[in-house]
Write a protein that holds these residues in place. Structure first.
Motif, PDB file in Angstrom:
ATOM      1  N   THR A  54       0.836  -1.233   0.152  1.00  0.00           N
ATOM      2  CA  THR A  54       0.003  -0.187   0.006  1.00  0.00           C
ATOM      3  C   THR A  54       0.950   1.321   0.179  1.00  0.00           C
ATOM      4  OG1 THR A  54      -1.835  -1.228   1.355  1.00  0.00           O
ATOM      5  CG2 THR A  54      -1.835   1.440   1.269  1.00  0.00           C
ATOM      6  N   GLU A  55       0.510   2.049  -0.779  1.00  0.00           N
ATOM      7  CA  GLU A  55       1.282   3.443  -0.668  1.00  0.00           C
ATOM      8  C   GLU A  55       0.589   4.644  -0.274  1.00  0.00           C
ATOM      9  OE1 GLU A  55       2.079   4.051  -4.895  1.00  0.00           O
ATOM     10  OE2 GLU A  55       3.473   2.624  -5.369  1.00  0.00           O
ATOM     11  N   ILE A  56       1.627   5.463   0.671  1.00  0.00           N
ATOM     12  CA  ILE A  56       0.900   6.518   1.286  1.00  0.00           C
ATOM     13  C   ILE A  56       2.062   7.615   0.984  1.00  0.00           C
ATOM     14  CG2 ILE A  56      -0.138   5.224   3.196  1.00  0.00           C
ATOM     15  CD1 ILE A  56       2.147   6.178   4.977  1.00  0.00           C
ATOM     16  N   ASP A  57       1.454   8.967   0.837  1.00  0.00           N
ATOM     17  CA  ASP A  57       2.231  10.254   0.494  1.00  0.00           C
ATOM     18  C   ASP A  57       3.258  10.666   1.797  1.00  0.00           C
ATOM     19  OD1 ASP A  57       0.879  10.374  -1.845  1.00  0.00           O
ATOM     20  OD2 ASP A  57      -0.777  11.583  -0.887  1.00  0.00           O
ATOM     21  N   ARG A  64       5.587   6.475   0.346  1.00  0.00           N
ATOM     22  CA  ARG A  64       6.236   5.300   1.004  1.00  0.00           C
ATOM     23  C   ARG A  64       5.169   4.225   1.128  1.00  0.00           C
ATOM     24  NH1 ARG A  64       6.490   7.921   5.559  1.00  0.00           N
ATOM     25  NH2 ARG A  64       8.873   7.968   5.868  1.00  0.00           N
ATOM     26  N   LYS A  65       6.023   3.193   0.613  1.00  0.00           N
ATOM     27  CA  LYS A  65       5.376   1.835   0.399  1.00  0.00           C
ATOM     28  C   LYS A  65       5.289   0.769   1.913  1.00  0.00           C
ATOM     29  CE  LYS A  65       6.949   1.361  -4.406  1.00  0.00           C
ATOM     30  NZ  LYS A  65       7.429   0.794  -5.323  1.00  0.00           N
ATOM     31  N   THR A 178      12.534  -5.059   5.935  1.00  0.00           N
ATOM     32  CA  THR A 178      11.428  -5.576   7.016  1.00  0.00           C
ATOM     33  C   THR A 178       9.966  -4.736   6.571  1.00  0.00           C
ATOM     34  OG1 THR A 178      10.510  -6.361   8.888  1.00  0.00           O
ATOM     35  CG2 THR A 178      12.027  -4.665   8.711  1.00  0.00           C
ATOM     36  N   PRO A 179       9.152  -5.053   5.974  1.00  0.00           N
ATOM     37  CA  PRO A 179       8.042  -4.220   5.633  1.00  0.00           C
ATOM     38  C   PRO A 179       7.336  -3.431   6.993  1.00  0.00           C
ATOM     39  CG  PRO A 179       7.142  -6.373   5.619  1.00  0.00           C
ATOM     40  CD  PRO A 179       8.531  -6.371   6.075  1.00  0.00           C
ATOM     41  N   GLN A 180       7.205  -1.951   6.390  1.00  0.00           N
ATOM     42  CA  GLN A 180       6.629  -0.900   7.275  1.00  0.00           C
ATOM     43  C   GLN A 180       5.148  -1.485   7.185  1.00  0.00           C
ATOM     44  OE1 GLN A 180       7.991   3.195   7.575  1.00  0.00           O
ATOM     45  NE2 GLN A 180       9.329   2.715   5.602  1.00  0.00           N
ATOM     46  N   GLY A 181       4.380  -1.545   8.157  1.00  0.00           N
ATOM     47  CA  GLY A 181       3.008  -1.977   8.216  1.00  0.00           C
ATOM     48  C   GLY A 181       2.935  -3.098   9.041  1.00  0.00           C
ATOM     49  N   GLY A 182       4.100  -3.987   9.146  1.00  0.00           N
ATOM     50  CA  GLY A 182       4.066  -5.238  10.059  1.00  0.00           C
ATOM     51  C   GLY A 182       4.142  -4.602  11.428  1.00  0.00           C
ATOM     52  N   VAL A 183       3.562  -5.691  12.358  1.00  0.00           N
ATOM     53  CA  VAL A 183       3.650  -5.263  13.817  1.00  0.00           C
ATOM     54  C   VAL A 183       4.898  -5.446  14.410  1.00  0.00           C
ATOM     55  CG1 VAL A 183       2.551  -6.135  15.990  1.00  0.00           C
ATOM     56  CG2 VAL A 183       0.979  -5.908  14.105  1.00  0.00           C
ATOM     57  N   ILE A 184       5.653  -6.603  13.944  1.00  0.00           N
ATOM     58  CA  ILE A 184       6.930  -6.547  14.593  1.00  0.00           C
ATOM     59  C   ILE A 184       8.104  -5.782  13.789  1.00  0.00           C
ATOM     60  CG2 ILE A 184       7.793  -8.566  13.044  1.00  0.00           C
ATOM     61  CD1 ILE A 184       8.405  -9.988  15.743  1.00  0.00           C
ATOM     62  N   SER A 185       7.802  -5.130  12.718  1.00  0.00           N
ATOM     63  CA  SER A 185       9.066  -4.638  12.065  1.00  0.00           C
ATOM     64  C   SER A 185       9.549  -3.463  12.834  1.00  0.00           C
ATOM     65  CB  SER A 185       8.272  -3.852  10.817  1.00  0.00           C
ATOM     66  OG  SER A 185       7.855  -4.984   9.826  1.00  0.00           O
ATOM     67  N   PRO A 186       8.792  -2.671  13.656  1.00  0.00           N
ATOM     68  CA  PRO A 186       9.483  -1.680  14.443  1.00  0.00           C
ATOM     69  C   PRO A 186      10.625  -2.137  15.552  1.00  0.00           C
ATOM     70  CG  PRO A 186       7.263  -0.899  14.108  1.00  0.00           C
ATOM     71  CD  PRO A 186       7.455  -2.400  13.688  1.00  0.00           C
ATOM     72  N   LEU A 187      10.155  -3.204  16.153  1.00  0.00           N
ATOM     73  CA  LEU A 187      10.902  -3.855  17.064  1.00  0.00           C
ATOM     74  C   LEU A 187      12.124  -4.487  16.557  1.00  0.00           C
ATOM     75  CD1 LEU A 187      11.443  -4.616  19.985  1.00  0.00           C
ATOM     76  CD2 LEU A 187      10.260  -6.918  19.486  1.00  0.00           C
TER      77      LEU A 187
END
Length: 392
Positions: A54-57, A64-65, A178-187
């Protein structure tokens, strides 16, 4: 663990992944779905589905994908995140603030402002495509260093290797990131940068304070030469870990130093701008580094108000206030945390839009419309949330 993870992810809402399952569908068959997920997680037979792109501005232009996992995959990620976070959270640096429990943007900005005392120079560091460029092998090496649970390592590897269905419908394998949008990605990103940057800085450059919010990093130095030298070392360190700085966004900033060379004099960080300001103290006026709302943040807020086309709303001013106040309070709560005067220009501009609404709604000229709006302010000075700062 699965039930607690479901409740946490459910509270965050979010849309469906590639399977199209939304929360209403999941809740209709909740127990069988959660039981199946638990069974697969405990037996090692759980395999994630590809993520939906999904793309956001972005604030600075471009897109940002994001990679959106399915709802059940997000619940599975939350199970692992909760377990892994208990292990690594106590080990993280005090200079790291992003995506951590009990820490927020305001604390990061406050720390950056505090770090400017005695440090006239700063490095505004931007890592190029960080979430997309994380090396899987190095990331797993970092995770294994802190966590020995085989089920955690197994599922993290599977999430990293899960492919992506792009917005045009094509499937691609993910080789890095690691895809932004995943729950574990920030950790996972915090674990990676904890090893790559935080521990490295604290070991080799403990005298140079820094603040990190996810991949937004500010390093403070005393002199121009020191700043140039440290930036070179950081770029070398990142290259060793298969990352690089973004040359267009990484900058040396002269906050209060003396030099013949020309450098930017302000530093943008988390929507605020740190730059010199003459302040009155007990010893007279002196230059202090103060946090203001950044020009980009003002522009973004005004764009939002502009897109609403307030002057075309045909409703009472009370209903207008009720619709706008949640947006106004959100801006106030974030940008007026430290002080409020630096946001006055934004509220003046909003009052101009309200004045235009009065002209259109009441059919008045500008002078009569201003008189009408000021009368309304005298009757209800708290009608709009920003009127306590700037009245019409």
């Amino acid at each position: 663990m699965v039930l607690r993870a479901y409740k946490k992810v459910r509270a965050n809402k979010g849309g469906p992944g590639i399977d199209g399952m939304n929360w209403e569908e999941l809740d209709k068959n909740l127990i069988p779905n959660l039981y199946t997920l638990w069974n697969r997680l405990t037996s090692g037979s759980y395999f994630p589905q590809p993520v939906k792109e999904t793309e956001i501005d972005k604030k600075d232009g471009g897109v940002r994908k994001l990679g959106i996992p399915t709802i059940l995959d997000r619940i599975a990620q939350q199970v692992v995140k909760t377990h892994l976070e208990r292990i690594v959270e106590p080990l993280f640096s005090d200079n790291s603030f992003g995506y951590r429990p009990g820490r927020n943007c305001h604390q990061a900005v406050e720390k950056a402002q505090r770090n400017t005392f005695g440090h006239d120079w700063a490095i505004d560091l931007d890592i190029k495509s960080f979430f997309d460029k994380i090396d899987h092998e190095l990331l797993m090496k970092a995770v294994r260093n802190y966590c020995k649970d085989q089920w955690v390592l197994l599922y993290i590897e599977r999430w990293l290797k899960a492919g992506t269905f792009q917005s045009d419908g094509n499937y691609v394998d993910r080789l890095t990131g690691t895809p932004q949008g995943g729950v574990i990605s920030p950790l996972l990103a915090n674990i990676f940068l904890h090893v790559v940057f935080d521990k490295w800085m604290e070991k080799y450059h403990p005298e140079k304070p820094f603040v990190r919010y996810a991949d937004d990093i500010v390093i403070h130095c005393k002199t121009e030469k020191q700043t140039q030298y440290v930036l070179t070392l950081i770029q070398k360190r990142l290259a060793e870990c298969k990352l690089s700085t973004n040359p267009k966004k990484t900058r040396i900033v002269n906050l209060a130093g003396i030099t013949r060379n020309k450098y930017p004099r302000s530093l943008d960080f988390l929507g605020f701008s740190l730059h010199p300001w003459w302040c009155k103290t007990g010893k007279g006026y002196r230059v202090m580094i103060t946090a203001f709302i950044s020009a980009k943040s003002v522009s973004k807020a005004l764009d939002k108000f502009g897109q609403l086309k307030i002057h075309k709303w045909r409703k009472s001013i009370e209903v207008l206030a009720a619709d706008l106040n949640p947006i106004i309070r959100g801006i106030k709560n974030y940008y007026c945390k430290f002080w409020a005067e630096h946001t006055h220009y934004l509220w003046y501009q909003l009052n101009e839009r309200l004045l235009k609404w009065v002209q259109w709604e009441k059919g008045l000229n500008k002078k009569a419309a201003l008189f009408w709006l000021r009368n309304k302010y005298r009757e209800s000075p708290r009608l709009f949330a920003h009127w306590e700062l700037v009245y019409p």
